[in-house]
Design an enzyme around this catalytic site. Structure first.
Site, PDB file in Angstrom:
ATOM      1  N   CYS A 268     -10.328 -24.766 -45.019  1.00  0.00           N
ATOM      2  CA  CYS A 268     -10.125 -26.034 -44.319  1.00  0.00           C
ATOM      3  C   CYS A 268     -10.286 -27.138 -45.347  1.00  0.00           C
ATOM      4  O   CYS A 268     -11.355 -27.282 -45.948  1.00  0.00           O
ATOM      5  CB  CYS A 268     -11.136 -26.188 -43.189  1.00  0.00           C
ATOM      6  SG  CYS A 268     -10.936 -27.737 -42.273  1.00  0.00           S
TER       7      CYS A 268
ATOM      8  N   GLU B 196      -3.698 -27.295 -41.803  1.00  0.00           N
ATOM      9  CA  GLU B 196      -3.557 -26.166 -42.714  1.00  0.00           C
ATOM     10  C   GLU B 196      -2.144 -26.173 -43.279  1.00  0.00           C
ATOM     11  O   GLU B 196      -1.229 -26.711 -42.646  1.00  0.00           O
ATOM     12  CB  GLU B 196      -3.862 -24.844 -42.002  1.00  0.00           C
ATOM     13  CG  GLU B 196      -4.020 -23.667 -42.939  1.00  0.00           C
ATOM     14  CD  GLU B 196      -5.003 -23.922 -44.054  1.00  0.00           C
ATOM     15  OE1 GLU B 196      -4.557 -24.326 -45.147  1.00  0.00           O
ATOM     16  OE2 GLU B 196      -6.215 -23.742 -43.826  1.00  0.00           O
TER      17      GLU B 196
END
Length: 221
Positions: free
Chosen positions: A2, A105
């Site tokens: 992340c 992402e």
């Protein structure tokens, strides 16, 4: 992993959702492109209560002489977090929840990095499993720092990236924060099928200077 996320929730809404006792001044919201090394909103338990506090996103091990003395540690792999010297004390004694609406992402397609937005399917706030540490450097003032715990990607994200942040449900907050005894290691797994949804977004989010609700807009097919 992340590397970017968003938080738009007002402080009072965060306080209520996470059943927080005490709130310190927090970074302003909304923030649609939260980047590493900036302050993020974190729930941590200490002195017998849950606190909502700001922490620097980028865990600094105790032996660093400056924040840039080694790699930038924004994520900690769940599979090895209890073994790595940088993280092992924190995961045993200083676990936290990092507050978000959702995260970005990127999927690689050759040289192209395609951004996606990921959030909970139920629309509720997202809680990343995190660890935190107080760092007292010789060159910079004391900082409280954190990292997001990650795991192998589950069915919702495996077609985009091989890792994902560990996300927790409200019923799991107490165990992760150390309020309910041992067993937090079992929480370091991917989200169950159906828990997360995603859509493609524009390349604008690739810039760490970008901000605004348009970053979350679905990209037309």
């Amino acid at each position: 992993m992340c590397g970017r996320f968003a938080i738009t929730l007002p402080d009072d809404a965060v306080k209520d959702w996470f059943a927080v006792d005490l709130v310190r001044p927090l970074p302003p919201v909304p923030r649609y492109n939260v980047c590493p090394t900036t302050d993020v909103t974190v729930v941590a338990r200490y002195d017998g209560a849950r606190h909502l506090v700001p922490m620097r996103w980028g865990f600094i091990p105790r032996w660093y002489k400056s924040p840039t003395d080694g790699p930038l540690l924004i994520n900690a792999r769940g599979e090895t977090v209890a073994e790595k010297p940088a993280f092992r004390d924190a995961v045993r004694a200083r676990r936290c929840l990092i507050v978000a609406d959702g995260f970005y992402e990127w999927r690689r397609d050759g040289d192209l990095k395609e951004p996606w937005w990921v959030q909970r399917a139920d629309g509720n706030p997202m809680a990343f499993a995190g660890i935190w540490q107080v760092w007292n450097g010789s060159e910079v003032a004391r900082q409280v720092t954190c990292a997001i715990v990650t795991t192998d990607a589950g069915p919702a994200l495996a077609d985009i990236h091989h890792r994902e942040p560990v996300t927790l449900d409200p019923a799991e907050f107490g165990l992760w924060l150390g309020e309910e005894g041992l067993g937090a290691a079992a929480l370091m797994r991917a989200a169950v099928d159906g828990a997360l949804i995603k859509h493609r977004v524009a390349q604008a989010v690739n810039s760490n200077r970008a901000d605004g609700p348009e970053l979350l807009e679905p990209l037309a097919p």
